[in-house]
Design a protein around this motif. Structure first.
Motif, short mmCIF file in Angstrom:
data_model
loop_
_atom_site.label_atom_id
_atom_site.label_comp_id
_atom_site.label_asym_id
_atom_site.label_seq_id
_atom_site.Cartn_x
_atom_site.Cartn_y
_atom_site.Cartn_z
N LEU A 491 9.70 5.72 -4.67
CA LEU A 491 8.63 5.20 -3.83
C LEU A 491 7.38 4.94 -4.67
CD1 LEU A 491 8.88 7.69 -0.81
CD2 LEU A 491 9.96 5.44 -1.00
N ARG A 494 1.66 4.28 -2.73
CA ARG A 494 1.28 3.90 -1.37
C ARG A 494 2.39 4.28 -0.39
NH1 ARG A 494 -0.36 -2.19 0.77
NH2 ARG A 494 -0.59 -1.63 2.98
N GLU A 495 3.64 3.99 -0.74
CA GLU A 495 4.75 4.34 0.15
C GLU A 495 4.86 5.85 0.34
OE1 GLU A 495 7.90 0.69 -0.83
OE2 GLU A 495 7.80 2.47 -2.12
N GLN A 496 4.56 6.60 -0.72
CA GLN A 496 4.64 8.05 -0.60
C GLN A 496 3.60 8.59 0.37
OE1 GLN A 496 2.50 10.64 -1.80
NE2 GLN A 496 3.96 12.26 -1.30
N GLU A 498 2.67 7.18 3.01
CA GLU A 498 2.95 6.71 4.37
C GLU A 498 4.36 7.08 4.83
OE1 GLU A 498 2.33 2.54 4.01
OE2 GLU A 498 0.14 2.69 3.80
N ILE A 499 4.90 8.19 4.35
CA ILE A 499 6.28 8.55 4.68
C ILE A 499 6.41 9.29 6.00
CG2 ILE A 499 6.96 8.65 2.26
CD1 ILE A 499 6.79 11.68 2.42
N LYS A 502 9.05 8.42 8.77
CA LYS A 502 9.99 7.40 8.30
C LYS A 502 11.27 8.06 7.81
CE LYS A 502 6.49 3.97 7.07
NZ LYS A 502 5.96 3.08 5.99
#
Length: 565
Positions: A491, A494-496, A498-499, A502
């Protein structure tokens, strides 16, 4: 009552397995006090202990496309699968000389050709900065043979000769830091150096030793990390796994070797032992202890095949410089310290994980055969502690049968490793013909909360490497198919962030014939921080339809194993 379980490896004097040991022949002592035996189970047989280890999880609730819940039978409706011998051939090229690696592959190839049974599973892994799985656990002997025949371990991978490293270190200490001639010490190319006094010699020696110690320790840390990753991945596979580790040793305490080399040259009066050890302070003893603990929890047994020659523990280079190493007569021998510590590291890895240590190049093929046959020598021993609640003490196992050897961990874990439970969902899709008779490729999706995965930062990304094991078992306990994969989670920053909420999803497929199955999924990570398990019951019809449940009474395409419809 407090029950303690020990894993035993029982063989005769020649290393051949003992498969008929009885509980009446075993005595267990803890802290010198005789304990009461609860059970002794032969792990290679379908028995009570094996059932405990191999028990399938409760099947996930099933739902039809109309949202109706399908009531699955109890877990006992599917017999536990009979234990399977699973062997991983692991080639530690990062800690070996090139001239021995061809013997490794030849020994593994000979075993696969002549000893491997149709029900066995074997895999081939090469240690780089990570475990490189060249083949998964498979019963395909032709695939394994082709892989080994094409494997050229002696090319493209650096030669690691620790005996030569020590000789170079001693040469550098003698050449750079001692007054060997009237003109003063000289560098490697004869460059004149300033005549050194005692204090300057020690400072010079420290500067020479330091990069060697750092390099040895960095190599050892990488090796321990690879072993830990391999163990974490194999944790996804239920039951006992055997790793046949071809290696020439890992340096557990680089500081000790470096200090001993300096003392061998200059003497203990001119080298400050305690200060050097404090300043260098490079070892991996903590990492190795944790590796042992995790391997026991994952039921991974290492069989170490140390292929160094006997003379590797001698004093290499002594003939050329005896006058400069007079302190060796006082017991200072850096070659011996290096070689014995590497041997002890491999020996401890085998002993603490329930395996065995083999040494020498002469009988590598025989050592491979004995290690693989040790599958028949595994036992699970349980005893009731006479003093429950007190700290675990040293355990001693004695056998009444003569000329029999038993290996086990002398001290059971005071705090056994317990990976966190990971919630899994499991879904299968519409099958497709595999081209092999009525066989079908059944699509499988495994889902887990992203926030539950142990994501670690690596540079600009976060991630982890997983081990995913799929196994389809018929109601009678026979294994129709199984699959082991190593998916990677990666990830961005940024993806980390927003987990939350998810899901991580991995899609794969498994080839099956028509019939009723309980599909079992197990997911672990490379650190064995988490372990999740899920099962799904379904029936695969010859035409490619999937019906939920073992009786095939409900049409469900795709079938979903989830806590929600």
């Amino acid at each position: 009552m407090e029950l303690v379980e020990l894993r035993l490896l029982v063989t005769d004097e020649r290393g051949r397995p003992i498969a008929d040991l009885e509980a009446e022949e075993v005595e267990v002592y803890e802290g010198g006090e005789l304990q009461r035996i609860a059970f002794l189970e032969h792990v290679a047989e379908a028995s009570g202990a094996t059932t405990r280890e191999e028990r399938l999880p409760p099947p996930a609730p099933l739902y039809t496309p109309q949202g109706e819940r399908v009531v699955s039978p109890e877990p006992e409706a599917v017999a536990p699968p009979k234990p399977i011998r699973r062997i991983v051939f692991a080639f530690d090229v990062k800690n070996s000389k090139k001239n021995v690696r061809e013997e490794w592959t030849r020994a593994a190839l000979d075993w696969i050709r002549t000893e491997m049974r149709s029900e066995d599973r074997a895999a081939i892994v090469v240690f780089r900065n990570y475990p490189d799985w060249l083949t998964p656990l498979t019963s395909d002997r032709e695939l394994l043979q082709r892989t080994l025949q094409a494997l050229a371990l002696e090319s493209g991978i650096s030669d690691r000769d620790r005996r030569r490293d020590v000789a170079r270190l001693v040469d550098d200490l003698v050449t750079l830091c001692t007054d060997l001639s009237r003109g003063g010490p000289r560098g490697p190319r004869g460059r004149q150096l300033g005549t050194a006094v005692s204090g300057e010699e020690e400072r010079c020696a420290y500067r020479v030793v330091e990069p060697y110690v750092y390099q040895w320790n960095r190599d050892a840390q990488e090796s321990a990390e690879v072993l830990r990753t391999l163990t974490g991945q194999l944790a996804a596979v239920p039951g006992r796994k055997m790793v046949l580790l071809f290696s020439e040793g890992i340096v557990p305490d680089a500081t000790s070797v470096g200090v001993e080399a300096a003392v061998a040259v200059f003497g203990a009066q001119r080298i400050d032992h305690s200060l050097w050890r404090f300043n260098l302070d490079r070892d991996i003893t903590t990492e190795l202890s944790e590796l042992h603990r995790v391997a026991r929890a994952a039921d991974v047994a290492f069989f170490a095949l140390d292929t160094r020659q006997g003379y590797d523990a001698g004093m290499a280079g002594m003939a050329e410089q005896p006058s400069n190493l007079s302190n060796v007569s006082l017991g200072m021998n850096p070659w011996r310290d290096m070689e014995w510590s590497m041997r002890d590291t491999l020996s401890a890895l085998a002993r603490e994980t329930g395996g065995r240590y083999y040494s020498g190049r002469k009988d590598v093929g025989e050592h491979v055969r004995l290690a693989a046959d040790s599958w028949k020598a595994f036992y699970l021993l349980g005893y009731y502690r006479s003093r429950p609640g007190t700290p675990l003490d040293k355990v001693t196992v004695k056998l009444k049968r003569k000329r029999v050897e038993v290996d086990y961990a002398r001290r059971p874990d005071r705090k056994p490793h317990q990976p966190l439970p990971l919630k899994l969902d499991l879904t299968i899709g519409a099958p497709e013909p595999s081209g092999d008779g009525d066989g079908q490729y059944v699509p499988v999706a495994v889902l887990a909360p992203l926030e539950s995965l142990p994501l670690r930062r690596e540079g600009l990304t976060y991630g982890c490497q997983l081990g995913l094991f799929l196994q389809a078992v018929r109601p009678d306990g026979t294994v129709a198919a199984e699959r082991l994969e190593m998916p990677v989670v990666e990830l961005t920053s940024r993806e980390q962030r927003e987990i939350q909420g998810k899901l991580y999803q991995h899609r794969t497929r498994i080839e099956l014939p028509p019939g009723a199955f309980r599909l079992r999924a197990r997911l672990s990570d490379d650190r064995q921080a988490v372990l999740g398990e899920r099962a799904l019951d379904f029936t695969l019809l010859p035409g490619g339809e999937v019906r939920a449940g073992l009786d095939g009474g409900f049409l469900s395409s795709p079938a979903s194993g989830s806590d929600q419809p």
